[in-house]
Design a protein around this motif. Structure first.
Motif, PDB file in Angstrom:
ATOM      1  N   ALA A  62      -0.693 -57.960 -19.368  1.00 26.36           N
ATOM      2  CA  ALA A  62      -1.802 -57.004 -19.277  1.00 26.36           C
ATOM      3  C   ALA A  62      -1.840 -56.351 -17.898  1.00 26.36           C
ATOM      4  N   ILE A  63      -1.586 -57.141 -16.870  1.00 26.52           N
ATOM      5  CA  ILE A  63      -1.549 -56.596 -15.513  1.00 26.52           C
ATOM      6  C   ILE A  63      -0.414 -55.578 -15.395  1.00 26.52           C
ATOM      7  N   GLY A  64       0.751 -55.928 -15.972  1.00 27.07           N
ATOM      8  CA  GLY A  64       1.875 -54.994 -15.961  1.00 27.07           C
ATOM      9  C   GLY A  64       1.568 -53.700 -16.686  1.00 27.07           C
ATOM     10  N   ALA A  65       0.885 -53.810 -17.828  1.00 25.20           N
ATOM     11  CA  ALA A  65       0.550 -52.624 -18.615  1.00 25.20           C
ATOM     12  C   ALA A  65      -0.354 -51.681 -17.835  1.00 25.20           C
ATOM     13  N   MET A  66      -1.362 -52.227 -17.166  1.00 26.56           N
ATOM     14  CA  MET A  66      -2.275 -51.379 -16.394  1.00 26.56           C
ATOM     15  C   MET A  66      -1.616 -50.841 -15.130  1.00 26.56           C
TER      16      MET A  66
END
Length: 429
Positions: free
Chosen positions: A187-191
């Motif tokens: 999720a951190i990577g996606a954002m």
């Protein structure tokens, strides 16, 4: 909980160590996740969600219908409590707004600083074993007050591929613009990098486990800002004869139940205080639904006896706790010496749990000793400051010669020229 009796200062760094995964393994595992997301976008998110959350997600974004269903599923009593907490959080953060104050540093030289909202922010909400809808309030409300145009929320789905209804209720209450069913480092990577579904943001907020915290630290290398390193939760409680053992035990357990890698520290000034508190811990933990988690957390936790008050305070500042509860006599005397803590709770009737939910202060705080240099999330965390200056003819005439001299001394003649051409123009009028 292990007991340490008046430990010498040279042992304090070791006593301040938090439980953590093997760093080399953690780093490589998270880098792998981030690289997969950067390369494959949504398809990587679906694969990683199946791998870690054991659920297939086709539509990553939460729909309006799902939000409306969540509102219906959230009891009126809980909705009322969430709204009360939201009101207190808004009051506290709204009071942090500042006016821009122009300053005339030299006659004719006006300087000022203006707060501007960060356009796009991402907030991560832990939602595995404990769906933290309270964190939605803590991050969404100051983002709205600051004026952020886009607020993206990511949180892991449950075994049915759904998001906890209270999380969705809180998200729509505070004005989150987009919600996605993605958790963990992915999720951190996606954002941070953006995918086909999830927009790239400029700054990422929110607590999480060691994988999430490491992911936030790593995406900073790619130019994405983060709020702070906010990992597994922790509390340090200072207690003496004036403390209620049942209160102290409850405060320790309230943090121990967060996760196996959470840590609780008890600092006392008399050995006789330890037994009653341990007895209360044994009594209360038996009734906790998350007993097994709390028990494993307590293995990494410590009781430290300091008969010297100054030594006790010095250790607290060395440990730099996320949450500090001062449950002692002479609170004012002690708190005036505290320089390193995320959030402080004073007296018998100020449990840390109140700050977690509804007092109004923010519960997104620095952990793992980062309170030595970082503050918790505040309204200004969602803004950036731009400085301005405007000079009149009087101002450039007064300050210009000083800048000419300084620029020449630094051998930056282009800088001097930028001033000199203006001064010459004015002198030739």
């Amino acid at each position: 909980m292990k007991i340490f009796n008046n430990p010498p200062k040279e042992t304090w760094p070791e006593l301040s160590q938090r439980p953590q995964l093997e760093l080399e393994f953690l780093d490589s595992a998270v880098r792998n996740v981030l690289n997969r997301v950067k390369k494959s976008g949504d398809s990587a998110l679906r694969e990683l969600t199946l791998q870690f959350d054991k659920v297939i997600i086709e539509n990553l974004r939460v729909t309006d219908d799902e939000i409306q269903e969540a509102i219906k599923l959230t009891s009126q009593e809980l909705q009322k409590s969430i709204k009360t907490a939201a009101s207190n959080i808004e009051k506290f953060h709204a009071a942090q707004q500042r006016d821009s104050v122009p300053v005339e540093t030299t006659p004719g030289v006006l300087c000022w600083r203006k707060s501007v909202a960060i356009d796009k922010v991402g907030i991560y909400i832990p939602g595995g074993s404990a769906p933290l809808f309270s964190t939605v309030l803590m991050l969404g409300i100051p983002a709205r007050l600051a004026g952020c145009k886009e607020v993206v929320l990511c949180t892991p789905p449950d075994a049915l591929g759904k998001i906890n209804s209270a999380i969705l209720f809180a998200a729509q209450l505070v004005g989150v613009t987009k919600i996605f069913k993605v958790g963990g480092a992915q999720a951190i990577g996606a954002m941070a990098y953006g995918t086909e579904s999830i927009p790239k943001v400029y700054k990422i907020f929110g607590p999480g486990n060691q994988y999430v915290t490491k992911a936030k630290q790593l995406v900073m290398e790619d130019g994405v800002a983060i709020d702070m390193p906010a990992g597994p939760s922790e509390v340090l409680v200072m207690a003496d004869d004036s403390s209620n053992p049942a209160f102290v035990a409850a405060d320790l357990l309230s943090q121990a139940e967060h996760g196996e890698d959470s840590q609780v520290i008890l600092v006392v000034d008399k050995e006789s205080l330890i037994a009653p508190i341990r007895k209360e811990i044994e009594k209360q933990i038996a009734n906790l639904p998350r007993k097994a988690i709390a028990e494993r957390s307590l293995v990494n936790s410590r009781v430290i006896l300091f008969e010297n008050k100054k030594e006790a305070i010095a250790f607290v500042n060395e440990y730099a706790p996320e949450h500090l509860i001062i449950n002692t006599e002479n609170i004012d005397e002690i708190v005036s010496e505290i320089t390193n803590a995320g959030s402080v709770f004073l007296g018998n009737y100020s449990p840390e749990a109140i700050g977690d939910y509804a007092s109004g202060t923010n519960h997104t705080l620095p952990t793992n000793g980062y309170a030595k240099a970082f503050a918790g999330v505040a309204l200004e965390s969602f803004t950036k400051y731009i400085t301005y200056q405007q000079l009149t003819q009087q101002g450039i005439m007064a300050l210009g010669p000083i800048v000419e001299q300084m620029a020449e001394a630094e051998q930056l003649m282009g800088h001097k020229m930028a001033v000199s051409v203006r001064l010459e123009s004015l002198r030739n009028k």
